[in-house]
Motif scaffolding. Sequence first.
Motif, PDB file in Angstrom:
ATOM      1  N   GLU A 242     -10.598  18.011  19.440  1.00 48.57           N
ATOM      2  CA  GLU A 242     -10.243  16.984  20.568  1.00 48.57           C
ATOM      3  C   GLU A 242      -9.653  18.076  21.603  1.00 48.57           C
ATOM      4  O   GLU A 242      -8.987  18.850  21.170  1.00 48.57           O
TER       5      GLU A 242
ATOM      6  N   ARG B 249      -8.476  16.640  14.669  1.00 44.51           N
ATOM      7  CA  ARG B 249      -7.902  15.175  14.137  1.00 44.51           C
ATOM      8  C   ARG B 249      -8.182  14.971  12.999  1.00 44.51           C
ATOM      9  O   ARG B 249      -9.700  15.211  12.509  1.00 44.51           O
TER      10      ARG B 249
ATOM     11  N   THR C 283     -13.212  15.294  10.043  1.00 40.20           N
ATOM     12  CA  THR C 283     -12.261  16.239  10.887  1.00 40.20           C
ATOM     13  C   THR C 283     -13.130  16.279  12.174  1.00 40.20           C
ATOM     14  O   THR C 283     -14.502  16.184  12.221  1.00 40.20           O
TER      15      THR C 283
ATOM     16  N   SER D 238      -5.296   8.214  11.111  1.00 37.60           N
ATOM     17  CA  SER D 238      -5.450   9.802  11.292  1.00 37.60           C
ATOM     18  C   SER D 238      -4.290  10.492  12.007  1.00 37.60           C
ATOM     19  O   SER D 238      -3.479   9.803  12.266  1.00 37.60           O
TER      20      SER D 238
ATOM     21  N   THR E 171      -1.836  17.092   5.547  1.00 39.59           N
ATOM     22  CA  THR E 171      -2.319  16.232   6.160  1.00 39.59           C
ATOM     23  C   THR E 171      -3.334  15.169   5.628  1.00 39.59           C
ATOM     24  O   THR E 171      -3.377  14.126   5.773  1.00 39.59           O
TER      25      THR E 171
ATOM     26  N   ILE F  20      -9.148  12.561   9.729  1.00 39.22           N
ATOM     27  CA  ILE F  20      -9.487  11.050   9.771  1.00 39.22           C
ATOM     28  C   ILE F  20      -9.580  10.534   8.145  1.00 39.22           C
ATOM     29  O   ILE F  20     -10.543  11.333   7.770  1.00 39.22           O
TER      30      ILE F  20
ATOM     31  N   GLN G 209      -6.991  20.707  19.543  1.00 34.38           N
ATOM     32  CA  GLN G 209      -6.628  20.265  18.220  1.00 34.38           C
ATOM     33  C   GLN G 209      -7.438  19.523  17.346  1.00 34.38           C
ATOM     34  O   GLN G 209      -8.471  19.182  17.811  1.00 34.38           O
TER      35      GLN G 209
ATOM     36  N   LEU H 264      -3.294  13.838  14.385  1.00 42.23           N
ATOM     37  CA  LEU H 264      -4.015  15.103  15.262  1.00 42.23           C
ATOM     38  C   LEU H 264      -3.033  16.507  15.156  1.00 42.23           C
ATOM     39  O   LEU H 264      -1.516  16.253  15.088  1.00 42.23           O
TER      40      LEU H 264
END
Length: 238
Positions: free
Chosen positions: A222, A231, A219, A193, A183, A233, A229, A195
């Motif tokens: 959220e 995210r 990171t 970014s 990722t 970035i 989750q 999720l």
Amino acid sequence: MIYEYEGKNEKEAIEKAAQELGLEKDQFDVEILESQKKTLFKNGYVKIRVHTVDSQEYVHPEFDGKVPNATARAQNPNLVANPMPQDEFEQKLVDFVTVMIQNMGYEVTVEVMFREEKKIGIKLTSASSSILIGRKGKNLDAMQLLANVYAGHLGKEDVRVILDSENYRIRREESLVRLAYVTADKVRLNRTSMLLEPMNPFERRLIHTTLNDIPDIETKSEGDGLYKQVRVIYKGVR
């Protein structure tokens, strides 16, 4: 119960939480809400959320301490070294997990997988392992929570119980580490970014920790509830 703490880094935030709550570091789950690395113009900081469990919250109402086929298990010569309970606490814990799963309608053999200071691993062997594990390990997590609550009911609040079946925990950790790096590469390539799927606090912390030392990646968690989750970035090199 849920608490939030901040520190210059993850270690400092966790130590602050442990000191203020009067708990050992392995007695609570840590979720990293936000992580900011130190730069030339900014001090680094980490914000964490701590989840604790009230040991009086739940005890299975139908548990009577009796386990079918316990004698047959004890006489099995093919078990790995020291899989049988070594004291009253271990015996009651194994009995509780066994009865809990049998009351769900599944046959299972419950053994001690490992023993560490303030931590005990419990292995579940069953023809229905995929069901016991559940999607993304959610069933296993739920049973593990109940096992930890029961351990607290027995006066072992300082002992963390880990339930596993078919080495799911190890395979899941390896999969999440690979996911984190893949990722990070994707968001760096696309300058954006991504999720990730909902994860429990331990899994989210693994993602945060894996990517924490990559300078151009950030990171944060959220969402609401236990399964949030992460995210990932791309923030560029500053």
